[in-house]
Write an enzyme that holds these catalytic residues in place. Structure first.
Site, PDB file in Angstrom:
ATOM      1  N   CYS A 129     -31.938  -6.490   8.264  1.00 32.69           N
ATOM      2  CA  CYS A 129     -31.634  -8.513   8.358  1.00 32.69           C
ATOM      3  C   CYS A 129     -32.851  -9.006  10.225  1.00 32.69           C
ATOM      4  O   CYS A 129     -32.434  -8.523  10.807  1.00 32.69           O
ATOM      5  CB  CYS A 129     -29.630  -8.808   9.562  1.00 32.69           C
ATOM      6  N   CYS A 132     -31.083 -10.677  13.499  1.00 29.29           N
ATOM      7  CA  CYS A 132     -30.237 -10.240  13.476  1.00 29.29           C
ATOM      8  C   CYS A 132     -30.355  -8.628  13.993  1.00 29.29           C
ATOM      9  O   CYS A 132     -30.559  -8.127  13.062  1.00 29.29           O
ATOM     10  CB  CYS A 132     -28.963 -10.916  15.146  1.00 29.29           C
ATOM     11  N   SER A 133     -29.367  -8.572  13.092  1.00 30.15           N
ATOM     12  CA  SER A 133     -28.317  -7.408  12.589  1.00 30.15           C
ATOM     13  C   SER A 133     -27.300  -7.443  11.625  1.00 30.15           C
ATOM     14  O   SER A 133     -25.741  -6.981  11.667  1.00 30.15           O
ATOM     15  CB  SER A 133     -27.764  -6.277  13.822  1.00 30.15           C
ATOM     16  N   CYS A 134     -26.725  -8.440  10.568  1.00 31.13           N
ATOM     17  CA  CYS A 134     -26.104  -9.208   9.916  1.00 31.13           C
ATOM     18  C   CYS A 134     -25.623  -7.452   8.711  1.00 31.13           C
ATOM     19  O   CYS A 134     -26.975  -6.971   8.259  1.00 31.13           O
ATOM     20  CB  CYS A 134     -26.440 -10.365   8.841  1.00 31.13           C
TER      21      CYS A 134
END
Ligand code: FE
Length: 229
Positions: A129, A132-134
Site C-alpha cells: 500500500c 499507507c498500510s491497507c
C-alpha cells in the site's frame, strides 16, 4: 528503519510485545520496561477517550483479543489451501474473491473488496500500500511493521526484485513481477504457488505451509520437506 531491516517477527515499536496490535500495546498489559514514546502517547490518548466516554475499555479488550488470537494469517492460509485443492473454489475466487472467501467465514472490516492474485511459474505478485498500510485484516490480521514502513512502500514499486531478494525470494529474471497497490477499496490476497511434493497432503497440512509473507508476495509457501524438518 531501512527496508533491509526486514525483521518479520519483531516489532521494534513495541519492545517485547511483538504480538500486540500496533498502537494498542499499552492497553491491559503489565510493562516491565518504561513505555516507549509511542506507547506513552497511545496510553494518553486512550485515557482521554475513555474519560470523555468515546471509547469503552471493554470494547478495546475485545478488539485486541480478536486480533491477537482469532484473526491472523491462519485464515488466509485456509483460503489458499482450499484454492489449491478445490478447482471450483478457485474459480469462484477468481470471479468474486470476497464472496468466495466469505464461504469460509472470513469477512468484515478491511476485507470487503478482495482480489486474489495467483502466482505462477511466469508471474509473481507482490502487494503493497504505497499510500499507507491497507491490508486484508480478516485474512491476515494486522499488517507487520515493515509493510507500513516508508522504505517498503516506495521500494516495492521502484525495485520489487531487489526487495524480494532481501526477503530471501530469488526469482528468475524471466519471471514477471506484478506489484499491486492496495487502496481503501481493494485489498489483495496472493495465492502462492503450491509447493511440489504436496500432492498427498491434506488441506490442513497444506495450510500449514502457507506463510503470511507468501500471501503478501514477500515470500513463498514453505517447502514441505523443510517445514517438517
Ligand atoms: Fe493504506
Amino acid at each position: 528503519m531501512s527496508a533491509s531491516d526486514h525483521d518479520h517477527d519483531h516489532d521494534p515499536a513495541h519492545g517485547d510485545h511483538g504480538h500486540a496490535p500496533p498502537g494498542h500495546a499499552p492497553h491491559g498489559h503489565t510493562h516491565d520496561a518504561a513505555p516507549t514514546a509511542i506507547e506513552a502517547r497511545v496510553k494518553s490518548i486512550e485515557a482521554l477517550l475513555v474519560a470523555k466516554g468515546y471509547v469503552d475499555p471493554a470494547a478495546l479488550d475485545v478488539f485486541i483479543d480478536t486480533y491477537e488470537h482469532r484473526v491472523g494469517p491462519q485464515n488466509g492460509a485456509r483460503v489458499v489451501a482450499r484454492a489449491w485443492t478445490d478447482p471450483a473454489f478457485l474459480e469462484r475466487l477468481r470471479l468474486d474473491a470476497s464472496k468466495a472467501i466469505a464461504e469460509l467465514g472470513y469477512e468484515g472490516r478491511q476485507g470487503e473488496h478482495m482480489v486474489a492474485v495467483e502466482n505462477t511459474a511466469a508471474v509473481h505478485n507482490l502487494v503493497v500500500c504505497t499510500l499507507c498500510s491497507c491490508y486484508p485484516w480478516p485474512l491476515l490480521g494486522l499488517p507487520p511493521v515493515w509493510y507500513k514502513s516508508p522504505p517498503y512502500r516506495s521500494r516495492a514499486v521502484i525495485e520489487p526484485r531487489a526487495v524480494l531478494r532481501e526477503f530471501g525470494v530469488h526469482l528468475d529474471d524471466t519471471v514477471e513481477i506484478r506489484v499491486w497497490d492496495s487502496t481503501a477499496e481493494i485489498r489483495y490476497l496472493v495465492i502462492p504457488r503450491r509447493p511440489s511434493g504436496t500432492e498427498d497432503l491434506t488441506e490442513e497440512a497444506l495450510a500449514a505451509l502457507v506463510t503470511r509473507d507468501s500471501m503478501i508476495g514477500a515470500g513463498l509457501a514453505r517447502d514441505p520437506a523443510a517445514a517438517s524438518a
